[in-house]
Design a protein around this motif. Structure first.
Motif, PDB file in Angstrom:
ATOM      1  N   THR A 192       0.850  -1.193   0.000  1.00 31.79           N
ATOM      2  CA  THR A 192       0.000   0.000   0.000  1.00 31.79           C
ATOM      3  C   THR A 192       0.884   1.240   0.000  1.00 31.79           C
ATOM      4  N   ARG A 193       0.553   2.180  -0.877  1.00 35.80           N
ATOM      5  CA  ARG A 193       1.342   3.401  -1.003  1.00 35.80           C
ATOM      6  C   ARG A 193       0.565   4.611  -0.505  1.00 35.80           C
ATOM      7  N   ARG A 221       4.511   9.633  -7.982  1.00 33.92           N
ATOM      8  CA  ARG A 221       3.418   9.506  -8.948  1.00 33.92           C
ATOM      9  C   ARG A 221       2.505  10.704  -8.757  1.00 33.92           C
ATOM     10  N   THR A 268      -0.781   9.525 -13.430  1.00 34.34           N
ATOM     11  CA  THR A 268      -2.025   8.777 -13.299  1.00 34.34           C
ATOM     12  C   THR A 268      -3.161   9.743 -13.552  1.00 34.34           C
ATOM     13  N   TRP A 300      -7.674   6.075 -13.245  1.00 37.52           N
ATOM     14  CA  TRP A 300      -8.429   5.735 -12.045  1.00 37.52           C
ATOM     15  C   TRP A 300      -9.792   6.402 -12.149  1.00 37.52           C
ATOM     16  N   GLN A 347      -7.694   1.031 -14.872  1.00 36.47           N
ATOM     17  CA  GLN A 347      -6.596   0.559 -14.028  1.00 36.47           C
ATOM     18  C   GLN A 347      -6.791   0.850 -12.550  1.00 36.47           C
ATOM     19  N   GLY A 348      -7.756   1.702 -12.215  1.00 39.77           N
ATOM     20  CA  GLY A 348      -7.914   2.040 -10.814  1.00 39.77           C
ATOM     21  C   GLY A 348      -9.330   2.462 -10.469  1.00 39.77           C
ATOM     22  N   ASP A 357      -6.182  -2.861 -10.818  1.00 40.14           N
ATOM     23  CA  ASP A 357      -4.870  -2.954 -10.172  1.00 40.14           C
ATOM     24  C   ASP A 357      -4.774  -2.079  -8.930  1.00 40.14           C
ATOM     25  N   ASP A 358      -5.362  -0.879  -8.995  1.00 39.89           N
ATOM     26  CA  ASP A 358      -5.234   0.073  -7.897  1.00 39.89           C
ATOM     27  C   ASP A 358      -6.592   0.450  -7.335  1.00 39.89           C
ATOM     28  N   ALA A 416      -7.790   3.361  -4.638  1.00 37.49           N
ATOM     29  CA  ALA A 416      -7.313   4.520  -3.882  1.00 37.49           C
ATOM     30  C   ALA A 416      -8.402   5.012  -2.938  1.00 37.49           C
ATOM     31  N   THR A 443      -5.011  -0.012  -2.133  1.00 37.59           N
ATOM     32  CA  THR A 443      -3.595  -0.073  -2.503  1.00 37.59           C
ATOM     33  C   THR A 443      -2.928   1.295  -2.437  1.00 37.59           C
ATOM     34  N   TRP A 444      -3.755   2.350  -2.401  1.00 36.60           N
ATOM     35  CA  TRP A 444      -3.253   3.716  -2.247  1.00 36.60           C
ATOM     36  C   TRP A 444      -4.077   4.414  -1.166  1.00 36.60           C
TER      37      TRP A 444
END
Length: 262
Positions: free
Chosen positions: A2-3, A68, A100, A173, A191-192, A215-216, A218, A236-237
């Motif tokens: 996780t970012r 990012r 992104t 996203w 993708q998000g 994939d992501d 947030a 993941t974010w």
């Protein structure tokens, strides 16, 4: 993994692009993984000043090396997709492939930024515009001729070069309310997923159970919030958000210096 990212409303104390760029550089030095910015023309009182997010992002891209970055989110239906195609490819190249693109329907609630400028206020039609615009962006990023004739946009055999650094294109996203079926399906195609107005982690878990998870994922949380339940639900974010109507530069700097442990 996780970012963590800071999520800056570019209003009042942060309306100077030099200030926002310095904050992004400080976040990078402090170990943050991303810096995202709001994309708004105006906001309700007491906010009086607002910076352009795209010019600010260009400055942030030039002033950082690792973060990012991107608009979170840009209301794509109030923008021309061919212009966004050029902007995103250019910004992705400027940043070395760190862009992104957050997208959503936008709304009129917080500043009348649709109705006051003659933009489309019908949610259903803006949804159609968003889907068309996303198709145009994907085609433009491919480097192949774009031929599109839809209900809202026309692109007549145009090649968009140079391409973005990232392939097949810039990650997208999609912002969506957790219980909204069509936006969830839209997010699953990209993708998000950026769920908005989350009240608790169970809402996130329920939304993810109803979609093909991208994939992501947030999630926006206030400074100091415990992210554990959201991470457990699939985030993941983590985007640290700030009160747009009570911005303090000292407060933002203090938050940046205390990156959440995730």
């Amino acid at each position: 993994m996780t970012r963590a990212a800071i999520w800056l409303p570019l209003f009042d104390a942060l309306a100077d692009p030099l200030v926002a760029t310095r904050l992004a550089a400080e976040a990078e030095e402090a170990g943050w993984d991303g810096c995202f910015v709001w994309d708004h023309i105006r906001w309700r009182e007491p906010v009086r000043q607002a910076a352009d997010p795209w010019i600010t992002l260009a400055a942030i891209a030039a002033g950082t090396e690792r973060l990012r970055l991107g608009p979170m989110v840009t209301p794509l239906p109030r923008r021309r997709p061919v212009k966004v195609a050029r902007e995103t490819a250019t910004l992705d190249r400027l940043s070395g492939g760190r862009l992104t693109l957050g997208v959503g329907l936008g709304g009129d609630r917080f500043g009348g930024e649709l109705s006051r400028f003659g933009e489309q206020v019908d949610d259903r039609l803006r949804g159609q515009m968003l889907d068309e615009a996303l198709d145009i962006l994907a085609a433009a990023w491919s480097g192949e001729p774009v031929r599109h004739r839809g209900a809202h946009y026309v692109v007549d055999d145009v090649v968009f070069l140079p391409r973005p650094v990232q392939r097949p294109g810039v990650p997208v996203w999609v912002a969506a309310m957790p219980g909204s079926v069509k936006p969830l399906r839209r997010a699953a195609r990209h993708q998000g997923f950026f769920p908005v107005n989350l009240q608790h982690a169970d809402e996130l878990a329920e939304a993810l159970s109803k979609m093909t998870v991208p994939d992501d994922v947030a999630v926006a949380l206030p400074p100091g919030a415990d992210p554990a339940a959201y991470v457990g639900a699939g985030a993941t974010w983590l985007l640290t958000e700030f009160d747009a109507e009570a911005l303090s530069l000292d407060h933002v700097r203090g938050v940046i210096g205390d990156r959440p442990a995730v």
